[in-house]
Design a protein around this motif. Structure first.
Motif, PDB file in Angstrom:
ATOM      1  N   ILE A 114       0.116   1.929 -15.752  1.00  0.00           N
ATOM      2  CA  ILE A 114      -0.743   1.556 -15.591  1.00  0.00           C
ATOM      3  C   ILE A 114      -1.457   0.792 -14.263  1.00  0.00           C
ATOM      4  N   THR A 115      -1.402   0.440 -13.760  1.00  0.00           N
ATOM      5  CA  THR A 115      -1.739  -0.186 -12.666  1.00  0.00           C
ATOM      6  C   THR A 115      -2.986  -0.586 -11.913  1.00  0.00           C
ATOM      7  N   ASN A 116      -3.568  -1.639 -11.944  1.00  0.00           N
ATOM      8  CA  ASN A 116      -5.077  -1.988 -11.320  1.00  0.00           C
ATOM      9  C   ASN A 116      -5.009  -2.381  -9.438  1.00  0.00           C
ATOM     10  N   SER A 117      -3.646  -2.556  -9.548  1.00  0.00           N
ATOM     11  CA  SER A 117      -2.994  -3.239  -8.159  1.00  0.00           C
ATOM     12  C   SER A 117      -2.774  -2.099  -7.025  1.00  0.00           C
ATOM     13  N   ASN A 118      -3.650  -2.484  -6.037  1.00  0.00           N
ATOM     14  CA  ASN A 118      -3.868  -1.560  -5.095  1.00  0.00           C
ATOM     15  C   ASN A 118      -1.948  -2.218  -4.239  1.00  0.00           C
ATOM     16  N   THR A 119      -1.769  -3.557  -3.581  1.00  0.00           N
ATOM     17  CA  THR A 119      -0.732  -3.896  -3.318  1.00  0.00           C
ATOM     18  C   THR A 119       0.447  -3.069  -3.833  1.00  0.00           C
ATOM     19  N   PHE A 120       0.265  -2.809  -5.076  1.00  0.00           N
ATOM     20  CA  PHE A 120       1.848  -2.120  -6.074  1.00  0.00           C
ATOM     21  C   PHE A 120       2.217  -0.706  -5.958  1.00  0.00           C
ATOM     22  N   LEU A 121       0.597   0.134  -5.974  1.00  0.00           N
ATOM     23  CA  LEU A 121       1.152   1.005  -5.438  1.00  0.00           C
ATOM     24  C   LEU A 121       1.271   1.650  -4.351  1.00  0.00           C
ATOM     25  N   GLU A 122       1.095   0.568  -3.505  1.00  0.00           N
ATOM     26  CA  GLU A 122       1.203   1.256  -2.123  1.00  0.00           C
ATOM     27  C   GLU A 122       3.121   0.663  -1.414  1.00  0.00           C
ATOM     28  N   GLU A 123       3.397  -0.206  -2.078  1.00  0.00           N
ATOM     29  CA  GLU A 123       4.672  -0.952  -2.624  1.00  0.00           C
ATOM     30  C   GLU A 123       5.560   0.912  -3.064  1.00  0.00           C
ATOM     31  N   LEU A 124       5.068   1.320  -3.789  1.00  0.00           N
ATOM     32  CA  LEU A 124       6.254   2.564  -4.485  1.00  0.00           C
ATOM     33  C   LEU A 124       5.891   3.360  -3.397  1.00  0.00           C
ATOM     34  N   ASP A 125       4.796   4.185  -2.998  1.00  0.00           N
ATOM     35  CA  ASP A 125       5.138   4.269  -1.772  1.00  0.00           C
ATOM     36  C   ASP A 125       5.850   4.087  -0.691  1.00  0.00           C
ATOM     37  N   VAL A 126       5.648   3.313  -0.914  1.00  0.00           N
ATOM     38  CA  VAL A 126       7.388   2.964   0.758  1.00  0.00           C
ATOM     39  C   VAL A 126       8.281   2.545  -0.100  1.00  0.00           C
ATOM     40  N   THR A 127       8.536   2.751  -0.915  1.00  0.00           N
ATOM     41  CA  THR A 127       9.801   2.083  -2.028  1.00  0.00           C
ATOM     42  C   THR A 127      10.295   3.343  -1.957  1.00  0.00           C
ATOM     43  N   PHE A 128       9.447   4.388  -3.185  1.00  0.00           N
ATOM     44  CA  PHE A 128      10.317   6.031  -3.896  1.00  0.00           C
ATOM     45  C   PHE A 128       9.495   7.022  -3.177  1.00  0.00           C
TER      46      PHE A 128
END
Length: 304
Positions: free
Chosen positions: A219-233
């Protein structure tokens, strides 16, 4: 009256069992509670036997030697208790399934893994207030379909719940991503970890071994982290990686339990939204057999 209702019918035992179970499940996740329901008739047996034993030895203490028989008579009733118990378990699960599906119809439902270790405690403190440049209603539409994301606004949380799967060889890359954005590179398996950064972002995650790889629930409230997940995995491991002993036909005929969970929460968010080019590239990269290619191609056509 005591013997008939308190002991034979298990009234005393059930009241004690219900009070104990109500306290025990308070901090359990929903799937964990469902698992406990299946075990409840077995767990109930000691609660059923204890009053018999106490009553029997009370009679012995009062000089009635028949109390010894009373102390063990409950064993004869145990098979009936188990059979009747599982009748009610099945009815309970059916009602739960029907109610759960009707409540969740037409919207995303926050669902934990059948073996999830993530606890909901503390989420309000972490995600109850919207962080600057954080996640808000509708933000999940800005992200990729995989990893699957569910906005938790219905739980009054300004955060997204994410479920994804990686191979163990990818774990170091995931840890590096967490380290880069939250300053922590060591992630323990099978327990909740909570991280925050100076930008007001928070991350709560649980990593466990399952399906021949690692299931990451966060669970996260970080847009940046979710965007990085999309790019990496961008894609999960293949079905034949997660279920190496399963033939493609089995995924059609017996899609339930852990397979159903994996298919709905891990595989479908990727496969159903991938283009034909991405699908073919994925199958080539993961060396799919002709049988899997034939099945997945048919599934792709059905989903389209």
């Amino acid at each position: 009256m005591l013997v008939t209702y308190g002991l034979w019918f298990g009234t005393l035992a059930y009241l004690t069992f219900a009070a104990w179970a109500g306290c025990y499940i308070k901090k359990k996740t929903e799937p964990a509670i469902v698992r406990l329901v299946w075990w409840s008739p077995i767990v109930f047996i000691p609660f059923y036997g204890a009053p018999w034993v106490a009553y029997g030895f009370f009679n012995v203490a009062m000089g009635d030697m028949s109390g010894f028989a009373m102390a063990v008579l409950w064993v004869a009733f145990s098979p009936c208790i188990i059979v009747v118990g599982y009748v009610f378990v099945v009815l309970t699960i059916l009602v739960y399934r029907i109610f759960f599906k009707s409540v969740g119809a037409g919207r995303e439902t926050f669902c934990m893994s059948p073996s999830s270790g993530m606890r909901m405690a503390g989420n309000t403190e972490l995600f109850g207030k919207r962080a600057e440049s954080g996640i808000d209603a509708g933000n999940e539409e800005n992200f990729a379909f995989y990893p699957r994301k569910t906005f938790l606004g219905q739980q009054d949380l300004f955060a997204c719940h994410v479920i994804m799967m990686i191979a163990e060889s990818e774990f170091e890359e995931f840890c590096s991503l967490v380290d880069r954005l939250f300053g922590h590179s060591k992630i323990s398996l099978e327990q909740d970890s909570v991280y925050s950064n100076s930008d007001g972002g928070s991350l709560k995650l649980n990593v466990r071994r399952e399906f021949s790889g690692l299931i990451i629930e966060l669970i996260t409230n970080s847009n940046t982290f979710l965007e990085e997940l999309d790019v990496t995995f961008k894609a999960p491991p293949a079905p034949w990686f997660a279920f190496p002993d399963m033939a493609p036909i089995e995924s059609i005929t017996s899609k339930q339990g852990s397979l159903e969970y994996w298919w709905d929460w891990i595989w479908n968010p990727f496969w159903q939204h991938a283009s034909d080019e991405i699908r073919m590239a994925y199958l080539r990269k993961h060396k799919a057999s002709d049988e899997w290619i034939e099945y997945l191609a048919g599934q792709a056509n059905d989903s389209d």
